[in-house]
Design an enzyme around this catalytic site. Structure first.
Site, PDB file in Angstrom:
ATOM      1  N   CYS A   1      -0.156   1.544   7.345  1.00 47.23           N
ATOM      2  CA  CYS A   1      -0.756   1.731   6.017  1.00 47.23           C
ATOM      3  C   CYS A   1      -2.179   2.244   6.126  1.00 47.23           C
ATOM      4  CB  CYS A   1      -0.704   0.439   5.214  1.00 47.23           C
ATOM      5  SG  CYS A   1       0.957   0.125   4.566  1.00 47.23           S
TER       6      CYS A   1
ATOM      7  N   GLU B   1       0.832  -1.199   0.000  1.00 44.58           N
ATOM      8  CA  GLU B   1       0.000   0.000   0.000  1.00 44.58           C
ATOM      9  C   GLU B   1       0.872   1.256   0.000  1.00 44.58           C
ATOM     10  OE1 GLU B   1      -2.060  -3.107   2.658  1.00 44.58           O
ATOM     11  OE2 GLU B   1      -0.028  -2.531   2.109  1.00 44.58           O
TER      12      GLU B   1
END
Length: 137
Positions: A98, A57
């Site tokens: 993330c 991510e």
């Protein structure tokens, strides 16, 4: 569960093969669609100096920020994460770091789809994954 975004799934699944995961052998791929429609992908990149690697991510967010100068190009409309299931079959969701990075560029309603390579998974909003995240809002 039916995929909300089959194009993002295909791209995240495909980029997962490019992950650099010689230590964990846990390959993850991510695809982000920005509000302007452009798509960015990323794979996890491990480092011998743990924990200095970065998640899929994070890689996709970095690609988006590097390529987009307009505000709509830096706002996340949708996210797909593809990874193997963990801990007895639980779908792999973004880590805490993330989740906060995704929140930086999204709204509380942004959908994060988390699937395995076989196409089974679950969708969450960023608010479900990070109910008290920091933001400019």
């Amino acid at each position: 569960m039916q995929l909300l975004d089959s194009e993002l799934y295909r791209l995240a699944r495909d980029v997962r093969a490019n992950a650099h995961a010689p230590y964990s052998r846990f390959h993850v791929g991510a695809a982000i669609r920005a509000e302007d429609g452009r798509i960015y992908v990323g794979a996890n990149v491990e480092n011998a100096s743990f924990p200095e690697g970065w998640c899929a991510e994070t890689s996709a967010i970095g690609a988006m920020v590097s390529a987009a100068s307009e505000p709509a190009g830096r706002r996340i409309a949708a996210v797909m994460v593809v990874a193997d299931r963990v801990d007895g079959g639980i779908v792999c969701t973004p880590c805490g770091g993330c989740r906060q990075r995704l929140r930086e560029f999204s709204t509380r309603a942004t959908v994060i789809e988390c699937y395995d390579p076989a196409g089974k998974g679950q969708a969450f909003t960023i608010a479900e994954l990070l109910p008290s995240g920091f933001s400019l809002d």
